[in-house]
Design an enzyme around this catalytic site. Structure first.
Site, PDB file in Angstrom:
ATOM      1  N   ARG A  11       0.718  -1.225   0.082  1.00 27.13           N
ATOM      2  CA  ARG A  11      -0.264  -0.405   0.103  1.00 27.13           C
ATOM      3  C   ARG A  11       0.678   1.562   0.043  1.00 27.13           C
ATOM      4  O   ARG A  11       1.910   1.306   0.692  1.00 27.13           O
ATOM      5  CB  ARG A  11      -0.929  -0.135   0.838  1.00 27.13           C
ATOM      6  N   GLU A  46      -3.189   6.938  -4.352  1.00 24.31           N
ATOM      7  CA  GLU A  46      -4.609   5.886  -4.747  1.00 24.31           C
ATOM      8  C   GLU A  46      -5.044   6.010  -3.320  1.00 24.31           C
ATOM      9  O   GLU A  46      -6.583   6.093  -3.674  1.00 24.31           O
ATOM     10  CB  GLU A  46      -3.888   4.531  -4.467  1.00 24.31           C
ATOM     11  N   HIS A  75      -0.375   0.227  -9.633  1.00 19.92           N
ATOM     12  CA  HIS A  75      -1.050  -0.633  -8.889  1.00 19.92           C
ATOM     13  C   HIS A  75      -1.518  -2.839  -9.969  1.00 19.92           C
ATOM     14  O   HIS A  75      -2.047  -2.820 -10.411  1.00 19.92           O
ATOM     15  CB  HIS A  75      -2.075  -0.499  -8.264  1.00 19.92           C
TER      16      HIS A  75
END
Length: 328
Positions: free
Chosen positions: A231, A260, A286
């Protein structure tokens, strides 16, 4: 018949199966519809990158399940879903191997300066580039893993194939489980300071947000490499950019960006880091979990969860616990 909303492209076999359950609205492609146009009728959402917040949930009186196509739930307001009696599910393990392999795609790109060499060669600079590209080998180097779930364990296995020494830290995993993979258990600080390559495999929580900050980066070995396929919020991007520009780190490979959390479909304008201006940085959009095999596995698992809820059963991969209301 069930009304289903699919936020982003999924495996065609899964999409075909969804159409046997009822009407499918797509949030992508030529026939894309905005969720707000169909929220009043949707009973199941198969969700990838789109954010699903409390506002969308409140506008969804018939919604029974939000089936995440992946393992993360950062883009779902789970508390709002639970309050509304909506199941939230994930697809654990479906893309573990794909992500583990992508760790090495990023790492090898940095170790051998592959993007730089390929781009320059395509521009005709073969002779000029050749003396500039001196890479490093993975053999004999130490790979540090923060987090030791399914993906990290696969990363450890692959690393051993390269002849790397692997150290790992995860407060929720017994030392014996780490040792069973051939890795050495260590404290978080030992992993960070001792790794030639530091790879992150952690969830994003208030406790892990900006875990990799300026002080942590400064404590890493000079010339170390950072890899993040978990993340974006785990890393203070401004501090990372500074560490790269100053040369403290040899490189960084990121498949995720902090931006994001603002807009998962278009994070670049929201990201602190300017990916075009930072040297020794490889960023992918991603896509670590995006292989044909992982797409099919994740889609199949999400479809199974939707089928279970439609049948009135508790989904096997639920991340929340709800008392679902009855639907007419």
């Amino acid at each position: 018949m069930t009304t289903i909303y699919v936020s982003d492209p999924i495996h065609p076999e899964v999409l075909a199966e969804l159409t046997t359950l009822g009407q499918v609205h797509r949030g992508y492609g030529e026939t894309a519809v905005d969720y707000t146009e169909v929220s009043h009728e949707v009973e199941a959402v198969l969700l990838r990158a789109e954010r699903f917040d409390a506002i969308k949930i409140a506008a969804s009186p018939r919604l029974r399940i939000i089936a995440r196509h992946g393992v993360g739930t950062d883009n779902v307001d789970i508390d709002a879903a639970t309050t509304a009696g909506i199941w939230v599910t994930t697809t654990p393990g479906s893309n573990s191997r794909a992500v583990a392999e992508h760790v090495f795609a990023l790492l090898l790109s940095l170790a051998r300066r592959t993007p730089y060499g390929a781009t320059g060669t395509a521009a005709g600079a073969w002779a000029e580039l050749k003396p500039q590209i001196n890479g490093f080998e993975l053999h004999g180097r130490t790979l540090g893993l923060l987090g030791f779930g399914n993906i990290a364990r696969m990363v450890a296995t692959i690393a051993h194939g390269f002849g790397m020494d692997v150290v790992a830290h995860d407060p929720y995993v017994e030392d014996a489980a780490v040792e069973a993979t051939g890795a050495r258990p260590a404290t978080a600080q030992e992993v960070i300071t001792g790794a030639d390559v530091l790879s992150l495999h952690l969830p994003l929580t208030p406790q892990t947000t900006h875990l990799i900050d300026a002080a942590t980066l400064a404590s890493m070995k000079p010339g170390a490499v950072l890899i993040n396929t978990s993340r974006g919020g785990l890393v203070d991007e401004a501090a990372l950019a500074q560490a790269l520009v100053e040369g403290h780190l040899a490189g960084a490979g990121l498949d995720v960006l902090e931006g994001e959390s603002v807009d998962m479909k278009n994070p670049l304008p929201h990201s602190v880091i300017d990916v075009a201006q930072v040297p020794n940085l490889v960023v992918t959009p991603h896509v670590a979990g995006q292989t044909a095999e992982a797409f099919l596995a994740a889609g199949t698992d999400a479809l199974a969860a939707i089928r279970q809820v439609v049948a009135g059963d508790r989904p096997a991969t639920a991340v929340n616990d709800v008392t679902a209301p009855s639907y007419s």
